[in-house]
Motif scaffolding. Structure first.
Motif, PDB file in Angstrom:
ATOM      1  N   VAL A  22       0.857  -1.182   0.000  1.00 33.89           N
ATOM      2  CA  VAL A  22       0.000   0.000   0.000  1.00 33.89           C
ATOM      3  C   VAL A  22       0.891   1.228   0.000  1.00 33.89           C
ATOM      4  N   ALA A  23       0.339   2.351  -0.383  1.00 34.34           N
ATOM      5  CA  ALA A  23       1.091   3.609  -0.349  1.00 34.34           C
ATOM      6  C   ALA A  23       1.287   4.039   1.098  1.00 34.34           C
ATOM      7  N   PRO A  24       2.435   4.647   1.419  1.00 36.48           N
ATOM      8  CA  PRO A  24       2.611   5.161   2.776  1.00 36.48           C
ATOM      9  C   PRO A  24       1.476   6.128   3.127  1.00 36.48           C
ATOM     10  N   GLY A  25       0.923   5.994   4.328  1.00 34.71           N
ATOM     11  CA  GLY A  25      -0.186   6.830   4.758  1.00 34.71           C
ATOM     12  C   GLY A  25      -1.556   6.306   4.344  1.00 34.71           C
ATOM     13  N   ALA A  26      -1.592   5.155   3.668  1.00 33.82           N
ATOM     14  CA  ALA A  26      -2.872   4.577   3.241  1.00 33.82           C
ATOM     15  C   ALA A  26      -3.723   4.249   4.458  1.00 33.82           C
ATOM     16  N   ILE A  92       2.622  -3.616   3.718  1.00 32.82           N
ATOM     17  CA  ILE A  92       3.921  -2.992   3.481  1.00 32.82           C
ATOM     18  C   ILE A  92       3.656  -1.618   2.902  1.00 32.82           C
ATOM     19  N   ALA A  93       3.896  -0.592   3.705  1.00 27.04           N
ATOM     20  CA  ALA A  93       3.630   0.782   3.296  1.00 27.04           C
ATOM     21  C   ALA A  93       4.940   1.526   3.076  1.00 27.04           C
ATOM     22  N   HIS A  94       5.736   0.989   2.170  1.00 23.62           N
ATOM     23  CA  HIS A  94       6.971   1.621   1.732  1.00 23.62           C
ATOM     24  C   HIS A  94       6.924   1.669   0.214  1.00 23.62           C
ATOM     25  N   PRO A  95       7.570   2.659  -0.388  1.00 21.78           N
ATOM     26  CA  PRO A  95       7.606   2.638  -1.853  1.00 21.78           C
ATOM     27  C   PRO A  95       8.391   1.421  -2.335  1.00 21.78           C
ATOM     28  N   PRO A  96       8.026   0.870  -3.503  1.00 21.83           N
ATOM     29  CA  PRO A  96       8.788  -0.266  -4.027  1.00 21.83           C
ATOM     30  C   PRO A  96      10.200   0.159  -4.425  1.00 21.83           C
ATOM     31  N   ALA A  97      11.107  -0.800  -4.446  1.00 20.89           N
ATOM     32  CA  ALA A  97      12.492  -0.521  -4.856  1.00 20.89           C
ATOM     33  C   ALA A  97      12.517  -0.045  -6.305  1.00 20.89           C
ATOM     34  N   GLU A  98      13.373   0.911  -6.579  1.00 23.11           N
ATOM     35  CA  GLU A  98      13.562   1.387  -7.953  1.00 23.11           C
ATOM     36  C   GLU A  98      14.953   1.013  -8.400  1.00 23.11           C
ATOM     37  N   ALA A  99      15.107   0.808  -9.689  1.00 18.90           N
ATOM     38  CA  ALA A  99      16.363   0.311 -10.248  1.00 18.90           C
ATOM     39  C   ALA A  99      17.572   1.150  -9.833  1.00 18.90           C
TER      40      ALA A  99
END
Length: 182
Positions: A22-26, A92-99
């Motif tokens: 989920v998005a942080p703050g969802a 899991i309310a963290h942004p996904p990993a980016e390359a």
């Protein structure tokens, strides 16, 4: 099970989303349908029902705003004092990993041959000691759940104990974890 008294006559609350990313703050909601009573939940891994059947001191009844890795455990307490079964979902309310934020910081490929004591412990191939280290070089904590390694080392973070990586943190993925712990 209910007719024999092995399962409560009230239903557990229903999650608006059944765990996951989920998005942080969802905000996640719980509903009880047409039942009368109250929904209780915890965010610290404990049960909302205390020993003896009371309401635990760590239980909440208000909305759930998610940040970080959160396990929501919930029960419904009917007006007659009967608790539902326990239900839980992990978010899991963290942004996904980016390359650009996740790098391979070390590859330990084709290490030295095993020592006599390592061979005696059953690790008779140098491939037992191979590993890959990953590092978060970004400024945000992120979720590794969608990251998978294939080929020399096969590993899926979605089912791993470590799924969240803080800025500057590293995680080591071993070909044979037991060999590296020797």
């Amino acid at each position: 099970l209910r007719s024999r008294g092995f399962f409560p006559n009230v239903n557990a609350p229903v999650f608006s989303q059944r765990g996951g990313q989920v998005a942080p703050g969802a905000v996640v909601t719980l509903s009880a349908g047409s039942q009368t009573g109250a929904i209780y939940y915890t965010l610290d891994g404990s049960d909302a029902r205390s020993i003896g059947g009371g309401i635990a001191g760590t239980a909440y009844t208000t909305g759930i705003t998610l940040n970080g890795l959160v396990k929501v455990r919930t029960r419904f307490l009917g007006t007659g004092g009967e608790w539902s079964a326990l239900d839980e979902a992990e978010f899991i309310a963290h942004p996904p990993a980016e390359a650009g934020d996740l790098v391979v910081s070390k590859i330990h490929y084709h290490p030295s041959d095993p020592t006599g004591s390592e061979e005696g412990a059953g690790f008779d191939s140098d491939s037992n000691f191979e590993y890959i280290a990953l590092m978060n070089i970004g400024t945000e904590t992120f979720d590794l759940s969608a990251v998978e390694l294939e080929s020399a080392v096969s590993f899926k973070f979605a089912t791993a104990a470590i799924r969240i990586l803080e800025p500057g943190a590293r995680v080591v993925v071993a070909g044979n974890e037991e060999a590296l712990l020797l």
